[in-house]
Enzyme design. Structure first.
Site, PDB file in Angstrom:
ATOM      1  NE  ARG A  72      37.606  37.387  41.307  1.00  0.00           N
ATOM      2  CZ  ARG A  72      37.369  35.817  41.895  1.00  0.00           C
ATOM      3  NH1 ARG A  72      36.679  35.177  41.858  1.00  0.00           N
ATOM      4  NH2 ARG A  72      38.340  35.779  42.818  1.00  0.00           N
ATOM      5  CE1 TYR A 213      34.234  47.300  43.402  1.00  0.00           C
ATOM      6  CE2 TYR A 213      35.144  45.321  42.777  1.00  0.00           C
ATOM      7  CZ  TYR A 213      35.176  46.663  43.321  1.00  0.00           C
ATOM      8  OH  TYR A 213      36.514  47.101  44.084  1.00  0.00           O
ATOM      9  CE  LYS A 222      40.779  37.842  38.020  1.00  0.00           C
ATOM     10  NZ  LYS A 222      42.232  37.274  38.129  1.00  0.00           N
ATOM     11  CG  HIS A 242      44.935  33.806  38.204  1.00  0.00           C
ATOM     12  ND1 HIS A 242      44.329  33.508  39.465  1.00  0.00           N
ATOM     13  CD2 HIS A 242      44.888  35.182  38.136  1.00  0.00           C
ATOM     14  CE1 HIS A 242      44.267  34.809  40.103  1.00  0.00           C
ATOM     15  NE2 HIS A 242      44.355  35.554  39.527  1.00  0.00           N
ATOM     16  CB  SER A 264      43.297  37.201  45.820  1.00  0.00           C
ATOM     17  OG  SER A 264      42.434  36.222  46.152  1.00  0.00           O
ATOM     18  CB  CYS A 266      49.789  35.570  47.369  1.00  0.00           C
ATOM     19  SG  CYS A 266      49.268  34.136  48.321  1.00  0.00           S
ATOM     20  CG  ASP A 289      45.177  39.275  37.233  1.00  0.00           C
ATOM     21  OD1 ASP A 289      45.413  38.407  38.090  1.00  0.00           O
ATOM     22  OD2 ASP A 289      43.810  39.274  37.082  1.00  0.00           O
ATOM     23  NE  ARG A 386      40.135  44.565  43.156  1.00  0.00           N
ATOM     24  CZ  ARG A 386      41.038  43.585  43.173  1.00  0.00           C
ATOM     25  NH1 ARG A 386      41.924  43.550  42.045  1.00  0.00           N
ATOM     26  NH2 ARG A 386      40.481  42.551  43.614  1.00  0.00           N
TER      27      ARG A 386
END
Ligand code: O2Y
Ligand code: MN
Length: 602
Positions: A72, A213, A222, A242, A264, A266, A289, A386
């Site tokens: 991102r 991407y 998102k 989120h 992110s 975690c 997510d 990914r």
């Protein structure tokens, strides 16, 4: 495939975009398996994708992105509202007219030589009262096949839309027109300065240009499900967060539904697919997510996972860290920027299986002993490599994960990554305190972060890059949702799985996190003990189920204690962070800060 809709506004929008982008062809997606297979074949034929060995990874492919297009792009992400104030201090703002002018110039003729795909998609089970319809226009077959997995695509969405239904227009182009006879590249995209991920929340409109991407291009995720949906949710009185969603069932058969927000890195996907180590407890995944939540007629907050797949970070995923994810991606998956092994499978760092040779994410020969000019090991997979896999393939997917009514949320969990100071778990005294806990969630910067002076990175509700409007107004919306939920509001907790003593982790994490979730469920039931601390309610060591747990008494004491001095030392940073919110900082947040300082004796 030609259009099969009578929806005039949709047809008008598509023909306007066609006129601007001037594609060679227009194709309306029907969402069928035949369509998916044909598009995968196209990407194989053009060399954009590599088919993986069907004996190792059936019906799966690998893509390699352009090295400049790997994640991102927050610096190029815009919230474009007529009044700059409405985007708030956490977003990049541009004037809508100016932004559209700049982007329209880029969009003009941008699909030359390419096919314009129209993807009708539903975020959430089709027909759910919580779901929303989006239409993505893209010139990227990679986006189409990923959207097939990540959302519900096709004719049934157009049928639901009917002739007048509401849809969110999402325009995407890789920004690489082809001149007549020009050969395409494997991963077309535009230079960084020409990338734009733009949101017009007042119009429910998304314009994305220049990147192929993930979050920049799969616009349901998102862009729609968080940035646009958060703004819609505020207007319409619901929540777009989120958050992962899971169901925990205790040995007596009582179900608890947990929604948890983490920044992110975690372990969010790991927690979403957690397998409890404590006997008799069962955990099932609903989403990894994003959670969309509405107050239903029973007065409770019900959540759906708006997505249909997982777009997970590959490096670090292993049978040890997340066996359920590993099983989910055994087939029918798309991989991006992973290593291609000599036997035609994929590999990445910390997969916990050896790989002695392969082709790296840049398409080069690779061995694990290779070093760069500074002597640092060269990674085979990109750190943001990914996997895209259907959620239904997860062995622990909850049978109700597609229930249109959603699941009633009992518990909210916030967290961050802190090696020191923050205890393992604490519970908010009440809803407003829980909002304060989520709003001030923070992690330590990673070693790679440039700003070494900053000790903490605040990431309110893990929404810092995803809140589509002013963060102060967002917190106010949280307070107001609490007013509407009253006694039926979820209980709020904060966790930190990442405490360290030197290099040693104090808490084993993974499946053992179920012990902390168990305490939360027992707090909801009113059966677990807790002590009052300046942070909130915390378990004494005896309140946690530690049977069979290999954590020493001293470590447990450290994990479950509050060092008042350490928290007092962070107050200046907290004040500086809240000051940035400016005059839209809610009065109720100010009261929480004052109460917190008083409890700390500051
Ligand atoms: O880097 C990207 O484009 C993807 S970011 C992402 C993907 C899946 C789930 N969460 C995230 C995130 O950044 O939170
Ligand atoms: Mn995420």
């Amino acid at each position: 495939m030609a259009s099969t809709t009578q929806h005039k506004a949709l047809l008008k929008w598509v023909s306007e975009i066609e006129r601007m982008c001037r594609p060679a062809h227009v194709y309306w997606c029907d969402g069928t398996k035949a369509e998916y297979d044909a598009l995968i074949k196209l990407t194989l034929d053009t060399g954009a994708a590599t088919r993986l060995n069907p004996d190792r990874r059936p019906n799966s492919v690998l893509f390699r992105s352009h090295p400049s297009d790997v994640a991102r792009v927050e610096d190029r992400t815009f919230i474009s509202t007529p009044d700059s104030e409405d985007a708030g201090p956490t977003n990049n703002w541009m004037d809508p007219a100016e932004l559209k002018r700049e982007m329209a110039a880029l969009y003009t003729g941008c699909m030359a030589g390419r096919t314009l795909y129209v993807i009708p998609f539903s975020m959430g089970p089709i027909g759910s009262p919580i779901a929303k319809v989006g239409i993505e226009i893209t010139d990227s077959p990679y986006v189409v096949v990923n959207m097939h997995i990540m959302t519900r695509v096709g004719q049934k969405v157009l049928d639901t839309l009917g002739e007048k239904g509401e849809f969110i227009p999402c325009l995407h182009s890789v920004g690489a027109p082809l001149a007549p006879g020009q050969k395409d590249v494997a991963w077309p995209c535009a230079p960084i300065g020409q990338k734009y991920i733009s949101h017009f929340p007042d119009e429910n409109l998304i314009w994305s240009y220049g990147s192929g991407y993930g979050g920049n291009a799969l616009l349901g995720k998102k862009c729609l499900a968080l940035r646009i949906a958060s703004a819609m949710a505020r207007r319409e009185g619901w929540m777009a967060e989120h958050m992962l969603i899971l169901r925990l069932t205790n040995p007596a058969g009582r179900r608890f539904h947990i929604a948890a927000a983490f920044p992110s890195a975690c372990g969010k996907t790991n927690l979403a697919m957690l397998q409890p180590t404590i006997p008799g407890w069962k955990c099932e995944c609903i989403g990894d997510d994003i959670a969309w939540m509405k107050i239903r007629p029973d007065g409770r907050l019900h959540a759906i996972n708006p997505e249909a797949g997982f777009f997970g970070v590959a490096p670090g995923t292993s049978y040890k860290s997340n066996p359920m994810a590993m099983k989910t991606i055994r087939a029918n998956s798309i991989f991006t920027n992973c290593v291609l092994t000599d036997d035609g499978d994929i590999w990445w760092e910390d997969m916990d299986v050896p790989c002695t040779h392969g082709i790296d994410w840049k398409g080069q020969e690779w061995t694990p002993d290779m070093k760069d000019a500074d002597g640092k090991p060269i990674k085979g997979a990109h750190p943001n490599a990914r996997f895209t896999a259907p959620a239904r393939q997860c062995p622990v997917i909850c049978p109700d994960w597609e229930d249109p009514a959603g699941v009633p949320i009992d518990i909210f969990v916030f967290g961050g990554r802190r090696t020191h100071v923050m205890p393992l778990v604490h519970q908010a005294f009440d809803w407003d305190h829980g909002v304060f806990m989520g709003a001030t969630a923070a992690s330590e910067p990673t070693a790679a972060a440039l700003d070494v002076k900053v000790k903490l990175r605040y990431d309110p509700m893990a929404m810092l890059p995803f809140c589509g409007y002013h963060i102060g107004d967002y917190w106010q919306h949280w307070f107001e949702m609490g007013d509407r939920l009253g006694e039926k509001a979820p209980k709020v907790f904060y966790v930190n799985w990442f405490r360290k003593d030197g290099k040693r982790w104090l808490w084993p994490g993974f499946g053992e996190n179920s012990r902390v979730l168990k305490w939360m469920c027992e707090r909801v039931e009113g059966t677990a003990g807790a002590r009052r601390t300046p942070l909130g309610y915390m378990p004494a060591p005896a309140d946690l189920d530690t049977a069979g747990l290999e954590v020493g008494a001293a470590d447990l004491e450290t994990l479950l204690s509050v060092d008042g001095n350490a928290f007092r030392d962070e107050l200046d940073e907290l004040d500086a962070f809240l000051k940035k919110v400016g005059d839209r900082l809610p009065e109720r947040m100010k009261r929480q800060v004052a109460a917190y300082k008083q409890r700390l004796g500051a």
